[in-house]
Design a protein around this motif. Structure first.
Motif, PDB file in Angstrom:
ATOM      1  N   THR A  31      -7.823  -9.927  -2.593  1.00 58.58           N
ATOM      2  CA  THR A  31      -8.652  -9.335  -1.301  1.00 58.58           C
ATOM      3  C   THR A  31      -8.868  -7.436  -2.140  1.00 58.58           C
ATOM      4  O   THR A  31      -9.493  -6.890  -1.121  1.00 58.58           O
ATOM      5  CB  THR A  31      -7.468  -9.219  -0.445  1.00 58.58           C
ATOM      6  N   CYS A  32      -8.292  -6.965  -3.121  1.00 60.56           N
ATOM      7  CA  CYS A  32      -8.004  -5.776  -2.875  1.00 60.56           C
ATOM      8  C   CYS A  32      -9.478  -5.176  -3.520  1.00 60.56           C
ATOM      9  O   CYS A  32     -10.506  -4.392  -3.575  1.00 60.56           O
ATOM     10  CB  CYS A  32      -6.974  -5.204  -3.399  1.00 60.56           C
ATOM     11  N   ASN A  33      -9.555  -6.370  -4.621  1.00 59.63           N
ATOM     12  CA  ASN A  33     -10.477  -6.725  -5.191  1.00 59.63           C
ATOM     13  C   ASN A  33     -11.780  -6.408  -5.004  1.00 59.63           C
ATOM     14  O   ASN A  33     -13.277  -5.672  -4.860  1.00 59.63           O
ATOM     15  CB  ASN A  33     -10.277  -7.386  -6.962  1.00 59.63           C
ATOM     16  N   THR A  34     -11.285  -8.030  -3.549  1.00 56.60           N
ATOM     17  CA  THR A  34     -13.222  -7.898  -3.201  1.00 56.60           C
ATOM     18  C   THR A  34     -13.156  -6.506  -2.456  1.00 56.60           C
ATOM     19  O   THR A  34     -14.312  -6.487  -1.383  1.00 56.60           O
ATOM     20  CB  THR A  34     -12.851  -9.717  -2.099  1.00 56.60           C
ATOM     21  N   THR A  35     -12.589  -5.871  -1.234  1.00 60.85           N
ATOM     22  CA  THR A  35     -12.680  -4.947  -0.611  1.00 60.85           C
ATOM     23  C   THR A  35     -13.035  -4.162  -0.822  1.00 60.85           C
ATOM     24  O   THR A  35     -14.180  -3.307  -0.857  1.00 60.85           O
ATOM     25  CB  THR A  35     -11.037  -4.907   0.239  1.00 60.85           C
ATOM     26  N   ALA A  36     -13.171  -3.504  -2.441  1.00 61.19           N
ATOM     27  CA  ALA A  36     -13.718  -2.802  -3.334  1.00 61.19           C
ATOM     28  C   ALA A  36     -14.930  -2.533  -3.698  1.00 61.19           C
ATOM     29  O   ALA A  36     -15.923  -1.964  -3.305  1.00 61.19           O
ATOM     30  CB  ALA A  36     -12.694  -2.544  -4.508  1.00 61.19           C
ATOM     31  N   ILE A  37     -15.249  -4.161  -3.713  1.00 61.85           N
ATOM     32  CA  ILE A  37     -16.522  -4.192  -4.185  1.00 61.85           C
ATOM     33  C   ILE A  37     -17.488  -4.168  -2.782  1.00 61.85           C
ATOM     34  O   ILE A  37     -18.058  -3.464  -3.217  1.00 61.85           O
ATOM     35  CB  ILE A  37     -16.784  -5.892  -4.348  1.00 61.85           C
ATOM     36  N   ILE A  38     -17.030  -4.515  -1.619  1.00 62.49           N
ATOM     37  CA  ILE A  38     -17.858  -4.199  -0.176  1.00 62.49           C
ATOM     38  C   ILE A  38     -17.396  -2.998  -0.085  1.00 62.49           C
ATOM     39  O   ILE A  38     -19.339  -2.980   0.514  1.00 62.49           O
ATOM     40  CB  ILE A  38     -16.882  -5.430   1.012  1.00 62.49           C
ATOM     41  N   LEU A  39     -17.076  -2.144  -0.196  1.00 67.75           N
ATOM     42  CA  LEU A  39     -16.882  -1.052   0.532  1.00 67.75           C
ATOM     43  C   LEU A  39     -18.359  -0.676  -1.162  1.00 67.75           C
ATOM     44  O   LEU A  39     -18.504   0.629   0.016  1.00 67.75           O
ATOM     45  CB  LEU A  39     -15.821  -0.355   0.055  1.00 67.75           C
ATOM     46  N   MET A  40     -18.299  -0.713  -2.238  1.00 65.15           N
ATOM     47  CA  MET A  40     -18.735   0.284  -2.961  1.00 65.15           C
ATOM     48  C   MET A  40     -20.215  -0.484  -2.491  1.00 65.15           C
ATOM     49  O   MET A  40     -21.290   0.632  -2.747  1.00 65.15           O
ATOM     50  CB  MET A  40     -18.283  -0.941  -4.262  1.00 65.15           C
ATOM     51  N   PHE A  41     -20.638  -1.252  -1.865  1.00 65.22           N
ATOM     52  CA  PHE A  41     -21.803  -1.712  -1.411  1.00 65.22           C
ATOM     53  C   PHE A  41     -22.623  -1.127  -0.522  1.00 65.22           C
ATOM     54  O   PHE A  41     -23.478  -0.263  -0.205  1.00 65.22           O
ATOM     55  CB  PHE A  41     -22.132  -3.265  -1.487  1.00 65.22           C
ATOM     56  N   ILE A  42     -21.105  -0.167   0.434  1.00 68.03           N
ATOM     57  CA  ILE A  42     -21.493  -0.086   1.520  1.00 68.03           C
ATOM     58  C   ILE A  42     -21.733   1.565   1.853  1.00 68.03           C
ATOM     59  O   ILE A  42     -22.653   1.907   1.864  1.00 68.03           O
ATOM     60  CB  ILE A  42     -20.659   0.144   2.659  1.00 68.03           C
ATOM     61  N   VAL A  56     -12.333   2.293  -5.513  1.00 74.35           N
ATOM     62  CA  VAL A  56     -12.161   2.885  -7.068  1.00 74.35           C
ATOM     63  C   VAL A  56     -10.851   2.924  -7.002  1.00 74.35           C
ATOM     64  O   VAL A  56      -9.722   2.504  -7.411  1.00 74.35           O
ATOM     65  CB  VAL A  56     -12.467   4.641  -6.915  1.00 74.35           C
ATOM     66  N   GLY A  57     -10.130   3.291  -5.768  1.00 74.88           N
ATOM     67  CA  GLY A  57      -8.421   3.249  -5.259  1.00 74.88           C
ATOM     68  C   GLY A  57      -7.679   2.144  -5.334  1.00 74.88           C
ATOM     69  O   GLY A  57      -7.638   1.637  -6.357  1.00 74.88           O
ATOM     70  N   LEU A  58      -8.648   0.809  -4.258  1.00 77.39           N
ATOM     71  CA  LEU A  58      -8.578  -0.632  -4.765  1.00 77.39           C
ATOM     72  C   LEU A  58      -8.712  -1.462  -5.873  1.00 77.39           C
ATOM     73  O   LEU A  58      -8.610  -1.997  -6.003  1.00 77.39           O
ATOM     74  CB  LEU A  58      -9.566  -0.737  -3.454  1.00 77.39           C
ATOM     75  N   ALA A  59      -9.816  -0.313  -6.577  1.00 76.12           N
ATOM     76  CA  ALA A  59     -10.284  -1.316  -7.636  1.00 76.12           C
ATOM     77  C   ALA A  59      -9.473  -0.969  -8.811  1.00 76.12           C
ATOM     78  O   ALA A  59      -8.765  -1.836  -9.371  1.00 76.12           O
ATOM     79  CB  ALA A  59     -11.867  -0.693  -7.976  1.00 76.12           C
ATOM     80  N   ALA A  60      -8.894  -0.242  -9.309  1.00 78.96           N
ATOM     81  CA  ALA A  60      -8.311   0.505 -10.338  1.00 78.96           C
ATOM     82  C   ALA A  60      -6.618  -0.481  -9.365  1.00 78.96           C
ATOM     83  O   ALA A  60      -6.077  -0.638 -10.021  1.00 78.96           O
ATOM     84  CB  ALA A  60      -7.667   2.216  -9.624  1.00 78.96           C
ATOM     85  N   TYR A  61      -5.971  -0.712  -8.071  1.00 78.99           N
ATOM     86  CA  TYR A  61      -5.052  -1.004  -7.808  1.00 78.99           C
ATOM     87  C   TYR A  61      -4.608  -2.177  -7.897  1.00 78.99           C
ATOM     88  O   TYR A  61      -3.524  -3.149  -8.623  1.00 78.99           O
ATOM     89  CB  TYR A  61      -4.534  -0.676  -6.389  1.00 78.99           C
ATOM     90  N   ALA A  62      -6.337  -3.305  -8.239  1.00 79.43           N
ATOM     91  CA  ALA A  62      -5.989  -4.165  -8.156  1.00 79.43           C
ATOM     92  C   ALA A  62      -6.281  -4.715  -9.709  1.00 79.43           C
ATOM     93  O   ALA A  62      -5.337  -5.568 -10.406  1.00 79.43           O
ATOM     94  CB  ALA A  62      -7.643  -5.009  -7.312  1.00 79.43           C
ATOM     95  N   ILE A  63      -6.545  -3.199 -10.677  1.00 78.10           N
ATOM     96  CA  ILE A  63      -6.358  -4.209 -12.190  1.00 78.10           C
ATOM     97  C   ILE A  63      -5.746  -4.054 -12.204  1.00 78.10           C
ATOM     98  O   ILE A  63      -4.686  -4.032 -13.261  1.00 78.10           O
ATOM     99  CB  ILE A  63      -7.195  -3.128 -13.036  1.00 78.10           C
ATOM    100  N   PHE A  64      -4.359  -3.436 -11.835  1.00 83.21           N
ATOM    101  CA  PHE A  64      -3.115  -2.200 -11.612  1.00 83.21           C
ATOM    102  C   PHE A  64      -2.440  -3.592 -11.730  1.00 83.21           C
ATOM    103  O   PHE A  64      -1.291  -4.363 -12.199  1.00 83.21           O
ATOM    104  CB  PHE A  64      -2.392  -1.725 -11.422  1.00 83.21           C
TER     105      PHE A  64
END
Ligand SMILES: [Zn+2]
Length: 141
Positions: A31-42, A56-64
């Motif tokens: 979910t974090c990753n998907t939200t990050a991608i959506i925000l990135m496109f927005i 960036v924070g959400l993507a980093a947290y997903a990776i973490f």
């Protein structure tokens, strides 16, 4: 085995090795990753610094989460996440079912226990009784 398959196999093996002893991809990370991608496109349109730090924070947290070795803690967080998002996830699923069976049925959610109830379409106003908690409510089909 042809070359492409061999390459895919090696890639999968490497990924499995990388994730060995790690939390891996769970629903919360997804979910974090998907939200990050959506925000990135927005943010392509808005170019806003707040949105930038959010994705960036959400993507980093997903990776973490994926690479975290503290599996029990991540598992507990994921369970909590699933528990908190149960009703919205059920609603989303309802929308999906509603669309799939739009010509034959209607779906409603019990107002009390959030049980999904399917009723045939075109019966006018009917009283629906929840099979799980016996709560009654009137809906138009
Ligand atoms: Zn109910």
């Amino acid at each position: 085995m042809d070359r492409i398959k061999q390459f895919q196999y090696r890639l999968q093996l490497q990924l499995a090795q990388m994730l060995y002893g790690r939390n891996g991809v769970d629903a919360f990370a997804k979910t974090c990753n998907t939200t990050a991608i959506i925000l990135m496109f927005i943010n392509i349109f808005f170019n806003n610094v707040v949105i930038y730090f959010m994705w960036v924070g959400l993507a980093a947290y997903a990776i973490f989460r994926i690479f975290s070795k503290n599996i029990p803690k991540r598992y507990a967080e994921n369970q909590k996440f699933l528990e908190l998002t149960l009703v919205p996830r059920k609603r989303m699923n309802l929308v999906k079912l509603q669309w799939r069976d739009r010509s034959t049925s209607r779906y409603y959610m019990c107002t009390k226990c959030h049980q999904q109830i399917r009723v045939p379409r075109g019966k006018g106003r009917i009283e629906i009784r929840c099979p799980k908690c016996s709560n009654r409510f009137i809906k138009k089909t």
